[in-house]
Design a protein around this motif. Structure first.
Motif, PDB file in Angstrom:
ATOM      1  N   UNK A 151      17.185  -0.455 -27.783  1.00 34.33           N
ATOM      2  CA  UNK A 151      18.235  -0.855 -28.548  1.00 34.33           C
ATOM      3  C   UNK A 151      18.989  -1.873 -27.517  1.00 34.33           C
ATOM      4  N   UNK A 152      19.343  -1.303 -26.218  1.00 34.34           N
ATOM      5  CA  UNK A 152      20.170  -2.085 -25.214  1.00 34.34           C
ATOM      6  C   UNK A 152      19.385  -3.472 -24.918  1.00 34.34           C
ATOM      7  N   UNK A 153      18.126  -3.485 -24.746  1.00 33.74           N
ATOM      8  CA  UNK A 153      17.413  -4.767 -24.515  1.00 33.74           C
ATOM      9  C   UNK A 153      17.661  -5.533 -25.647  1.00 33.74           C
ATOM     10  N   UNK A 154      17.400  -5.030 -26.761  1.00 31.85           N
ATOM     11  CA  UNK A 154      17.389  -6.211 -28.072  1.00 31.85           C
ATOM     12  C   UNK A 154      18.907  -6.520 -28.098  1.00 31.85           C
ATOM     13  N   UNK A 155      19.929  -5.760 -27.758  1.00 30.94           N
ATOM     14  CA  UNK A 155      21.352  -6.289 -27.636  1.00 30.94           C
ATOM     15  C   UNK A 155      21.429  -7.276 -26.762  1.00 30.94           C
ATOM     16  N   UNK A 160      21.495  -7.795 -17.188  1.00 28.70           N
ATOM     17  CA  UNK A 160      21.235  -6.539 -17.093  1.00 28.70           C
ATOM     18  C   UNK A 160      20.561  -5.611 -18.038  1.00 28.70           C
ATOM     19  N   UNK A 161      21.009  -5.946 -19.360  1.00 24.23           N
ATOM     20  CA  UNK A 161      20.651  -5.315 -20.455  1.00 24.23           C
ATOM     21  C   UNK A 161      19.097  -5.638 -20.727  1.00 24.23           C
ATOM     22  N   UNK A 162      18.774  -6.924 -20.619  1.00 23.39           N
ATOM     23  CA  UNK A 162      17.306  -7.268 -20.794  1.00 23.39           C
ATOM     24  C   UNK A 162      16.548  -7.017 -19.622  1.00 23.39           C
ATOM     25  N   UNK A 163      16.713  -6.363 -18.564  1.00 24.69           N
ATOM     26  CA  UNK A 163      15.999  -6.252 -17.405  1.00 24.69           C
ATOM     27  C   UNK A 163      14.734  -5.488 -17.643  1.00 24.69           C
ATOM     28  N   UNK A 164      13.413  -6.013 -17.432  1.00 25.46           N
ATOM     29  CA  UNK A 164      12.206  -5.466 -18.077  1.00 25.46           C
ATOM     30  C   UNK A 164      12.232  -3.960 -17.521  1.00 25.46           C
ATOM     31  N   UNK A 165      12.852  -3.158 -16.710  1.00 27.89           N
ATOM     32  CA  UNK A 165      12.885  -1.781 -16.554  1.00 27.89           C
ATOM     33  C   UNK A 165      14.064  -1.148 -17.028  1.00 27.89           C
ATOM     34  N   UNK A 166      13.711  -0.230 -18.035  1.00 34.11           N
ATOM     35  CA  UNK A 166      14.822   0.424 -18.909  1.00 34.11           C
ATOM     36  C   UNK A 166      15.642   1.429 -17.959  1.00 34.11           C
ATOM     37  N   UNK A 167      15.116   1.590 -16.643  1.00 37.64           N
ATOM     38  CA  UNK A 167      15.996   2.499 -15.691  1.00 37.64           C
ATOM     39  C   UNK A 167      17.116   1.678 -15.291  1.00 37.64           C
ATOM     40  N   UNK A 168      17.024   0.511 -15.447  1.00 43.33           N
ATOM     41  CA  UNK A 168      18.039  -0.598 -14.584  1.00 43.33           C
ATOM     42  C   UNK A 168      19.009  -0.976 -15.560  1.00 43.33           C
ATOM     43  N   UNK A 169      18.900  -0.756 -17.003  1.00 41.33           N
ATOM     44  CA  UNK A 169      19.597  -1.202 -17.910  1.00 41.33           C
ATOM     45  C   UNK A 169      20.966  -0.403 -18.011  1.00 41.33           C
TER      46      UNK A 169
END
Length: 840
Positions: free
Chosen positions: A717-721, A783-792
């Motif tokens: 969800x963070x990436x989509x946001x 930051x939210x759209x970083x390919x690695x979820x660990x870095x979001x």
């Protein structure tokens, strides 16, 4: 009575102050290396009041010593003892940390001739398998790095590079806010941190709540200015008062103020963080305005420091400083009546850690990979490795003894290679402790799942077992069918499994669907037709069906979603949306008013959002005025609060799975609410931090990591946001094949490299925004759209950052502008993000 009130007030303030100080050092790790556990441990360090403890429980190797007594004078604990490592090449501390948290890691090494050799050691320091820095201990050594661990265990390793013996005096780890020291890549190695003052004090905890260490600095051609008033330092950097209350200006008011920082390497990629606050109350006809550049590249033009308000600026992307000189130049603008000022500065070099830190549960499977040569000693860097499969390769040479020193390693498969048959005694000893070792001619112990059983069962036994299994399965299915049929008839308010759409006569064949019980109002189809005036006015259409406008009780406006015959989602997603909305309620989630289930008809009734969706307003399809920047920030913050509630306010937590601009609906004053929960999923209590699902969502908004692995988590969800936030900022299409960079994240990164925020911002805003709040929003989105979820960041961190962006924007605009935007966001801000409300 008045004296009693005063006494109570003093007590409350004192209690709050104590609690505040205690809260600051929460999560601090302070190790006095070489302190014997039999000595006083933990103890309170006199200069800071922080608790230090022996390092003995964090490492199993090394020896302890004390620096020479005559050299202890300048050094207080924890700098008088050392742990040194005469044995082995690599010795590691294993420190439990919080995965995904940003830490300042500081090491200190004071040789103090502890061994009487009067020879200063030189050795390397690693974080996990990644080289950090070389320590040369000719002088007092203090090194820092800002780093985000990728697992819950961090290895800090001292590595021998010559004949010298590595040693260490202290290790200190301090959690930092994840919205501070933001970079586009890598960890940050500190090379300078100064506040500009004639004072000789070193500022540290508790003046600095994060325990950074600030040295003072000044030059003869600089002039010190200061204030006795308190500066607001509520931003994420939280500078010490004594660092931000003083500043340097040029003694010659017409000359620029220049500061030169020196990174350790000519190839270092550098970030410079500049901390400002106006310390003089300027008159109405006075101004302090200047341009800021780093090595000739602009960081900020026409900058005006805020009075008694701390603010931090930095270069948006790393730079390489020619000749190891990072020249920061502050040049007075033509209309300024005062010279530039600078309160404090920090310089960092990027540490690109290319190798992943090994997770505690990781295994390495290199079977059948065509490997040749000897077994690489670099494998021992993977200190938490539990399983190692190197079978079926062409490896030669001896079986290395260092494998026995990898304490977490429990399974080793070296079979089908050309290795020397001799097995080191240390590995044989480890077998007695439970290590499973497979080598040609030695005990065969396969990795789980890597061996196929050679046993063959008689055909008759196999047939008999299969028959029994079939009979049992049939009996279980019959039992479930009868039980569920009875259970369904017991619930009058249940939604039946046979569902037919309006005007159609098809029946759901999914007889395994669980019924839905609800206390929400159940409407008849006749009532649905009445409230929508026979489906007169359509508001939109989605995968579920058509949404119609309606009136409840002739006055309350509602939106009615009716299942269509061509629905690609159907009963399953209808059920998911109802069940979710029955147990959640938040000001930033669209409210479910009721539902209709009359066998042949299925519908959901929602509160009506009169201003449509965010996408309509950004595209101009809705008409009306363009959404201004502060309103956009408020919409983003409202949506973030809704998602934050799903992630931490619900038990079990929820993942929306289809966050996009069309699913953010707007009220009359542009208050924002998240809608459309048909794809949402929950994590049951006790589950892992993710679930595996069939990938679903909207192209462009879909988390690439989720798409690749099928592992769904809140960070999806963070990436989509983050994509939505980029839409809000740029008003660009998420995917546009006519652009040089089709996806919005690629396009934004491409434009950011040019360093001009105007190229990124929606041109409809005509530059009516504060660039500082824009930069923060852009950095957050990336930051939210970083390919690695660990870095979001988490959604809680996103909420905090967006609130600060909006506060910054509104403070610059003034209280008289954009007054229509205040009401809704103030309501949103009243939601306590630290509390976890019960789900309904």
């Amino acid at each position: 009575m008045e004296s009693s009130y005063k006494l109570l007030l003093v007590a409350l303030v004192t209690f709050a102050t104590v609690r505040f100080v205690q809260a600051q050092d929460e999560g601090f790790i302070s190790l006095d290396c070489g302190l014997s556990p039999t000595e006083q441990s933990p103890y309170t360090e006199s200069a800071t009041g922080l608790q230090y403890s022996s390092d003995s429980s964090y490492i199993q190797t090394g020896k302890i010593a004390r620096i020479q007594r005559d050299l202890e004078g300048p050094h207080l604990k924890p700098q008088t003892t050392v742990r040194y490592f005469p044995d082995g090449i690599r010795n590691c501390y294993n420190i439990t940390v919080k995965q995904g948290t940003k830490y300042m890691i500081r090491v200190r090494a004071i040789y103090g001739n502890y061994d009487g050799l009067n020879t200063y050691p030189r050795f390397d320091l690693y974080i996990g398998p990644n080289f950090w820095i070389t320590l040369d201990t000719k002088e007092y050594v203090r090194k820092e790095i800002v780093h985000i661990p990728r697992s819950n265990m961090l290895d800090l390793c001292l590595v021998k590079t010559d004949t010298f013996t590595p040693f260490i005096s202290a290790i200190e780890m301090r959690p930092l806010p994840n919205n501070s020291y933001i970079t586009t890549s890598g960890s940050l190695k500190l090379f300078s941190r100064y506040y500009f003052s004639n004072s000789e004090d070193v500022l540290r905890y508790s003046e600095d709540v994060y325990d950074r260490m600030w040295n003072s600095y000044n030059q003869t051609d600089w002039k010190e200015i200061s204030t006795s008033l308190t500066v607001n330092t509520s931003d994420s950097f939280r500078l010490p008062q004594n660092a931000i209350k003083t500043a340097a200006t040029s003694a010659n008011a017409s000359e620029p103020l220049i500061d030169i920082e020196f990174p350790e390497s000519a190839n270092d990629k550098v970030y410079i963080y500049l901390h400002f606050s106006e310390v003089h109350a300027l008159k109405a006809n006075e101004t302090r305005e200047f341009d800021i550049s780093l090595n000739g590249e602009s960081i900020k033009d026409s900058y005006k420091p805020l009075y008694l308000q701390s603010e931090t600026l930095s270069n948006p992307s790393p730079v390489i400083c020619t000749g190891q000189k990072c020249i920061v130049k502050l040049t007075r603008s033509g209309k300024s009546t005062h010279p530039p000022l600078l309160n404090a500065i920090e310089g960092f070099a990027v540490a690109d850690f290319l190798q992943s830190e090994t997770d505690e549960n990781d295994g390495t499977n290199l079977s059948s990979n065509g490997l040749a040569g000897t077994i690489d000693a670099g494998i021992q860097n993977l200190t938490h490795l539990e399983k190692l499969d190197l079978s079926n390769n062409s490896l030669t040479g001896v079986i290395p003894e260092f494998l026995a020193n990898m304490k977490s390693l429990m399974i080793i498969n070296l079979s089908k290679n050309h290795l020397n048959d001799s097995i080191p005694q240390a590995l044989r000893d480890r077998e007695k402790e439970g290590l499973k070792l497979s080598v040609d001619g030695h005990a065969i112990a396969c990795l789980p799942g890597s061996c196929v059983s050679k046993k063959k069962f008689p055909v008759l036994i196999v047939a008999l077992v299969a028959s029994v299994v079939v009979v049992v399965i049939v009996m279980v299915l019959v039992f479930i069918f009868v039980f569920r049929k009875k259970k369904t008839s017991d619930h009058v308010e249940a939604i039946p499994r046979s569902v037919v759409t309006p005007g159609a006569n098809f029946t759901s064949t999914n007889t395994s669907e669980t019924s839905i019980e609800t206390k929400k109002r159940r409407f008849s189809y006749a009532e649905v037709m009445q409230m929508t005036n026979n489906l007169e006015r359509a508001l939109g259409e989605g995968g579920f069906g058509v949404v119609y406008h309606g009136y409840l009780n002739g006055s309350q406006q509602v939106a009615v979603k009716v299942l269509s015959e061509s629905s690609s989602q159907g009963y399953k997603h209808f059920k998911a949306e109802v069940e979710l909305l029955l147990r959640v309620h938040h000001i930033n989630l669209v409210n479910l008013v009721g539902y209709c289930d009359e066998r042949d008809h299925l519908a959901l009734i929602y509160e009506y959002m009169p201003s449509g969706d965010l996408k309509e307003h950004l595209s101009g399809k809705r008409g009306g005025s363009v959404l201004n920047w502060s309103t956009r920030l408020r919409i983003a913050a409202d949506a973030a609060l809704g998602l934050e509630y799903l992630h931490i306010g619900c038990q079990p937590s929820m993942v929306h799975r289809d966050v996009k601009s069309t699913n953010i609906l707007l009220g009359e004053q542009f208050s924002a609410k998240i809608a459309d929960f048909g794809l949402s999923r929950s994590f049951q209590l006790g589950d892992e931090s993710h679930v595996s699902t069939v990938v679903a969502g909207t192209p462009g908004y879909l988390d690439p990591e989720y798409y690749r692995t099928g592992r769904l988590a809140e960070m999806s969800d963070v990436y989509s946001f983050g994509i939505v936030l980029l839409e809000i900022i740029t008003n660009q299409r998420v995917i546009d094949q006519s652009r040089e960079k089709p996806h919005i994240t690629e396009w934004t990164a491409f434009m950011l490299n040019r360093g001009d925020i105007a190229r990124i911002m929606d041109p409809k805003l005509h530059g009516d925004y504060n660039s500082r709040s824009v930069w923060r929003a852009v950095e957050l989105a990336m930051l939210c759209t970083n390919p690695s979820s660990e870095k979001r960041p988490t959604m809680s961190q996103v909420v905090i950052e967006l609130k600060e962006c909006l506060s910054s924007e509104n403070s610059m605009k003034g209280k008289n502008q954009d007054t229509e935007s205040h009401g809704s966001f103030e309501m949103s801000m009243s939601f306590d993000t630290k509390a976890v409300p019960s789900a309904r």
